[in-house]
Design an enzyme around this catalytic site. Structure first.
Site, PDB file in Angstrom:
ATOM      1  N   ILE A 130       0.639  -1.190  -0.076  1.00  0.00           N
ATOM      2  CA  ILE A 130      -0.128  -0.008  -0.051  1.00  0.00           C
ATOM      3  C   ILE A 130       0.997   1.270   0.094  1.00  0.00           C
ATOM      4  CG2 ILE A 130      -1.902  -1.135   1.114  1.00  0.00           C
ATOM      5  CD1 ILE A 130      -1.025  -0.089   3.754  1.00  0.00           C
TER       6      ILE A 130
ATOM      7  N   GLU B 125       5.322   2.875  -0.775  1.00  0.00           N
ATOM      8  CA  GLU B 125       6.522   2.656  -0.956  1.00  0.00           C
ATOM      9  C   GLU B 125       7.362   3.851  -0.730  1.00  0.00           C
ATOM     10  OE1 GLU B 125       9.325   0.573  -4.372  1.00  0.00           O
ATOM     11  OE2 GLU B 125       7.187   0.577  -4.678  1.00  0.00           O
ATOM     12  N   GLY B 126       8.542   3.889  -0.100  1.00  0.00           N
ATOM     13  CA  GLY B 126       9.415   5.075  -0.175  1.00  0.00           C
ATOM     14  C   GLY B 126      10.902   4.581  -0.632  1.00  0.00           C
ATOM     15  N   GLY B 127      11.743   5.485  -0.373  1.00  0.00           N
ATOM     16  CA  GLY B 127      12.915   5.283  -1.141  1.00  0.00           C
ATOM     17  C   GLY B 127      13.630   4.077  -0.449  1.00  0.00           C
TER      18      GLY B 127
ATOM     19  N   VAL C  45       5.669  -0.425   2.706  1.00  0.00           N
ATOM     20  CA  VAL C  45       4.618  -0.807   3.513  1.00  0.00           C
ATOM     21  C   VAL C  45       3.491  -1.735   2.929  1.00  0.00           C
ATOM     22  CG1 VAL C  45       2.889   0.444   4.985  1.00  0.00           C
ATOM     23  CG2 VAL C  45       4.806   1.588   4.401  1.00  0.00           C
TER      24      VAL C  45
ATOM     25  N   LYS D 179       5.660  -2.093   7.856  1.00  0.00           N
ATOM     26  CA  LYS D 179       6.764  -1.404   7.112  1.00  0.00           C
ATOM     27  C   LYS D 179       8.070  -2.088   7.467  1.00  0.00           C
ATOM     28  CE  LYS D 179       8.581   3.177   6.440  1.00  0.00           C
ATOM     29  NZ  LYS D 179       8.509   4.588   6.592  1.00  0.00           N
TER      30      LYS D 179
ATOM     31  N   ASP E 145       9.401  16.721   9.167  1.00  0.00           N
ATOM     32  CA  ASP E 145       8.720  16.582   7.846  1.00  0.00           C
ATOM     33  C   ASP E 145       7.044  16.743   8.011  1.00  0.00           C
ATOM     34  OD1 ASP E 145       8.997  16.698   5.163  1.00  0.00           O
ATOM     35  OD2 ASP E 145       9.013  14.366   5.167  1.00  0.00           O
TER      36      ASP E 145
END
Length: 1006
Positions: A85, A87-89, A93, A109, A202
């Site tokens: 569901i 996605e980061g660098g 997740v 995660k 952030d």
């Protein structure tokens, strides 16, 4: 510049963590002076981006082969992965299912395969530890943590199903007040993190997701503490982890000046205050302090220079600089007229936002709680700390925009302040006098008399002004005058609780007279608090405060609290014997009204008759209390359905009012309107009309044209004429309401109702052109920014559609979808209209949105409409499975519904689009013949196309011919200018016939 292998990997991972728009700035800084490395990095990033589905995780620069990672269907610890569901660098997740010890859905995660560098793992563990330290309803919770068999760390957290906070507010058109209340909750969450020693670093809309509770309330959650930093004394991970010197950390658009200053690593909690300020700016205006496009196009140095040196424009000024379309969009999303939006933000909200965006952090709010408190002060119309509390500012908070009666009220204000000063001075002198010799006691008594008289004067002014204002005159000035008195009491009478309590009782009654229930309750609760804390808690004043608070609870619908107050007050009144008799009677009257609202009519009537008999024996024949009791008795009888007795009670009260106040005093208006209602309930149309005429005449004589009561009475009189078929008498009354009510916020709904009723009356007389003119006049751009326009807009859309004016109808239908995106009826108009107008591209964009919003519906009719709307043209939805499920639900759940033929057609059409031609032909045949001719034509067209696909051309032609004949002979003709019946299915039937004709005959659709 020479880069080590570890530095190359680190730089690549950092670039992947950023959006494509942010990568250029990152590489500009990191590869400055080394064009070869810059070129190498760009090539690697392009290779990663172009890998598509082939590479599900980032390229590892250390391994030639891609490691096998976790995916849907696999297990991680005691969790089963369902689907990816996010996605980061460096992390992925998953939606996961936990079965033991409880069954629930969670978010898991995990570090991506190939991304498990020291820096990434340290940052990952830092986020995990930061979340584990916090426990707050508005911060996503961590449930569990561990490592996979391959040694990659993971953690399990609360699954947050929500939208970005800005999208949530915009999609629901939340008002400024609603947005500010939501923002306060976010501030509280950030404050909790700060108290735990965590700086988020952030904060932005994508990291604040909002869902809706079962009670319909918004629930924000702060997520993604991936770059969170611990304050002094805290440690988030045992691994070595630091922010590199001259590395930009955070999202530029929301970054504080100290974050942008690459040489300054001293970041504290006030950096989050700055980010909250940017978020508040966006929530209020829909824009950013600095243009996002400019940030994305600019290089890193220019971005940093803007953040460090460029002063943001005040929110209200930014709104004024927007184009008409931009301002219109922002105002619609905030449920306010475009010209008013900058005015609402100017002042307090400007100052609050600008304080959060100070370059010098020492000038910002010191804590998130301080920011939340200032926002709450603004919501409570109290002075905010963001602006120096100058006298001019304090006065500006209290002076009304409407200057009606300002001269006389200024005199009253002066008397109020003077009275309070006299009270304070007199009491001070009294205390001094008591300490003096016996010869001064006489003087003290005189001062005491002055104090008492000052209180009496003040009470008389408050008691006499409020009711007169409540009779329809503008109460803005009075409300601000009462607010100022409240402030003066707080300032001057802190040490005089007895006097403060008495004056707050008077203020509470005055606030209630002008219908400011919240302020009335606040005043009375404070008075009760003072009385109960004194050495004589059982007194008449205590009982009076409880009785009044009970009536306020009754007005607010809290019947349980109201009853508790009434019971307690009644016990006190009885203790006082004869002195408490009037209070006992008043509490009994309130209790009777409550019983009536509870539907306990016999008990209500018995109590109210006891009140009446008590007052009749105690009061003079035409005392106002006795008159009000007669009116209350009428209301109780009316609620019980005893219309004749209620009418008698109302008439007696009206006669007494005439004798005491004259035939033209506005105090009788409420009783006249009640008489109109009760005579209407008995079918006495002429008497109802007579009372309404008298009321309208009196309203016109005593009140302004835009007074809500006058508009409402005029509208009711117009409705009586219309029901009697007398449009000639009704129309001018409707137009009077429309004209006088369209320019005032609290009168617009009444004006809209008048417009709608007039349109319906004109349409009943086949006066379509006149009806369209009324709609056009009512639906001004300003009015269309308010929800009151929706019934009128819907009527005009249908009117235009029935006339075949498809493109004009599309504009109105699209506006309805924008204003009510969760209402299926809006889509059921727009989808057929787009097809009829030939805007197939817009139609194909709309259908996926329909699926997303309504695929989970359990209502058969909604499922039928939404599925069919997505099937009018082929290929509008790529994945037909959810559409097919809606069609199945409609057919299964609507077996006994009169609309079954439509459900059968919908399922047949879904089968046709999915290639199940035999099933489509069979089910379509079951819908023929039908009393719903639109459904019959649709079924014949679907059956014809299914048979053609099954290579039965002759039978297909027969069904097409039958459908064409039915359409031309049984349904309305477009040329008539008035499509009767179900125009939406008329459009669908025509579209399906044209598709069938093109398929079978090879001709072009007509």
């Amino acid at each position: 510049m020479n880069f080590s292998p570890d530095e190359v990997i680190e730089l690549f991972n950092q670039a992947l963590e950023r959006t494509p728009a942010e990568r250029a700035a990152c590489l500009d800084q990191a590869c400055s002076g080394d064009s070869g490395m810059r070129h190498r990095m760009e090539e690697l990033l392009r290779a990663h981006d172009s890998a598509g589905a082939f590479l599900q995780t980032p390229v590892s620069l250390l391994h030639a082969a891609e490691p096998i990672g976790e995916g849907p269907g696999k297990r991680v610890g005691r969790y089963k992965l369902i689907q990816q569901i996010g996605e980061g660098g460096c992390g992925v997740v998953f939606l996961a299912e936990q079965e033991q010890p409880v069954r629930r859905e969670v978010a898991l995660k995990i570090v991506k395969p190939g991304m498990d560098t020291r820096s990434v793992i340290a940052r990952f563990e830092s986020e995990r530890q930061a979340l584990a330290m916090m426990e707050h309803p508005h911060i996503a919770q961590v449930f569990d943590a561990g490592a996979t068999e391959a040694g990659r760390p993971y953690f399990v957290m609360e699954l947050v199903r929500g939208e970005r906070i800005t999208d949530y507010c915009n999609h629901r058109k939340m008002t400024l007040k609603e947005r500010l209340k939501l923002f306060v909750q976010v501030c509280h969450a950030v404050q909790h993190a700060h108290q735990k020693g965590i700086i988020h670093r952030d904060l932005k809309p994508s990291n604040i997701l909002v869902s809706t509770t079962q009670e319909g309330e918004p629930l924000p959650k702060v997520i993604d503490f991936g770059i969170a930093k611990a304050t002094a004394g805290q440690q988030l991970t045992d691994r070595t982890f630091f922010t590199a010197f001259e590395m930009l950390v955070g999202t530029p658009a929301y970054m504080s000046p100290e974050q942008a200053d690459l040489k300054n690593l001293d970041v504290d909690t006030r950096t989050d205050i700055y980010s909250l300020g940017v978020l508040l700016y966006e929530l209020l205006t829909g824009t950013m302090p600095f243009e996002v496009r400019e940030i994305q196009k600019a290089g890193l140095d220019e971005v940093r220079r803007d953040i460090l040196d460029k002063l943001p424009v005040r929110p209200s000024i930014r709104l004024k600089s927007l184009t008409a379309g931009g301002l219109g969009t922002s105002s619609q999303q905030r449920h306010v007229e475009a010209p008013r939006l900058p005015r609402l933000i100017r002042g307090d909200l400007d100052w609050i936002v600008m304080k959060t965006l100070e370059k010098d952090r020492s000038r910002r709010y010191p804590t998130a709680n301080a920011l939340a408190l200032d926002v709450q002060r603004h919501l409570a119309n109290e002075p905010v700390t963001a602006r120096p509390p100058s006298r001019l500012y304090q006065v500006g908070k209290l002076v009304a925009r409407n200057r009606l009666l300002v001269g006389s009220l200024a005199v009253i204000a002066l008397l109020l302040v003077t009275s309070l000063a006299t009270v304070s001075l007199s009491l001070a002198r009294e205390r001094t006098a008591r300490e003096q010799a016996e010869s001064e006691r006489t003087k003290a008594k005189e001062e005491e008399k002055k104090t008492s008289r000052a209180n009496e004067v003040l009470g008389e002014m408050l008691s006499s002004v409020a009711p007169s204002m409540a009779l329809g005159r503008d109460t803005t000035i009075l409300r601000e005058l009462l607010d100022r008195t409240d402030g003066e009491i707080s300032k001057n009478l802190k040490d005089q609780p007895e006097v403060e309590a008495k004056l707050r009782m008077l203020l509470g009654n005055s606030y209630f007279e002008i219908r400011d229930i919240g302020s009335a309750e606040r005043m009375l609760r404070r008075a009760l608090e003072i009385y109960e804390a004194s050495d004589r808690p059982k007194r008449l004043e205590t009982a009076s405060a409880k009785s009044a608070l009970g009536y306020i609870s009754l007005s607010n619908g809290d019947l349980e609290e109201a009853e508790a107050y009434f019971k307690s007050a009644d016990e006190l009144w009885r203790e006082f014997g004869p002195k408490g008799k009037e209070g006992e009677i008043r509490t009994m009257e309130y209790l009777a009204i409550m019983r009536s609202r509870q539907g306990r009519n016999e008990e209500a009537e018995s109590l109210m008759r006891r009140v009446y008999e008590s007052r009749r024996t105690r009061n003079s024949p035409e005392d106002l209390e006795l008159i009000n009791t007669l009116t209350s008795l009428g209301l109780v009888l009316h609620g019980a359905g005893k219309y004749a007795e209620a009418e008698s009670s109302y008439r007696e009260a009206l006669q007494m009012m005439h004798r005491k106040h004259g035939a033209e005093h506005p105090i009788q208006l409420g009783t006249m309107m009640n008489l109109a209602k009760v005579t209407s309930a008995q079918g006495k149309a002429d008497e109802e009309k007579g009372f309404l005429r008298e009321a309208v005449a009196l309203y016109r004589k005593r009140f302004h044209p835009d007074h809500p009561g006058r508009l409402e009475a005029t509208l009711k009189l117009a409705e009586v004429h219309r029901k009697a078929g007398d449009l000639a008498s009704a129309e001018p009354l409707y137009r009077e309401v429309i004209e006088n009510g369209s320019g005032k916020d609290d009168a617009r709904p009444t004006s809209a109702n008048a417009s709608l009723s007039l349109v319906q009356a004109l349409l009943a007389k086949k006066m379509t052109g006149e009806a369209k003119t009324v709609l056009d006049q009512a639906l001004t751009a300003e009015f269309m920014a308010t929800p009151a326009c929706i019934p009128l807009l819907e009527t005009r859309a249908s009117l235009l559609a029935r006339a075949g004016r498809w493109k004009e109808a599309v504009a109105d239908a699209a506006k309805l979808v924008e204003m009510q995106p969760d209402n299926h009826e809006r889509y059921h108009k727009l989808a057929p209209l787009l097809v009829a107008a030939g805007d197939h591209e817009a139609y194909r964009h709309l259908c996926p949105e329909i699926v997303v919003r309504f695929a989970a519906t359990t209502n058969a009719r909604i499922a039928d409409r939404m599925a069919k709307d997505c099937l009018i043209l082929p290929g509008a939805v790529e994945d037909l499975a959810p559409v097919g499920r809606m069609a199945d639900l409609a057919l299964k759940g609507g077996g006994n519904d009169v609309a079954l033929p439509f459900f059968q057609v919908c399922k047949a059409l879904a089968d046709l689009r999915q290639g199940n031609f035999a099933a489509a032909a069979d089910l379509a045949g079951k819908a023929v013949p039908s009393s719903f001719k639109e459904a019959e034509v649709e079924a014949l067209a679907v059956g014809a196309m299914a048979l053609q696909r099954m290579n039965q051309p002759e039978e297909a032609k027969r069904l097409l011919a039958q459908g064409t004949t039915t359409f031309e002979t049984k349904l309305s003709k477009l040329e008539s200018g008035e499509l009767r019946g179900n125009w939406e299915d008329w459009v669908i039937a025509r579209a399906l016939l044209e598709e069938a004709r093109a398929l079978i005959d090879g001709g072009s659709p007509k």
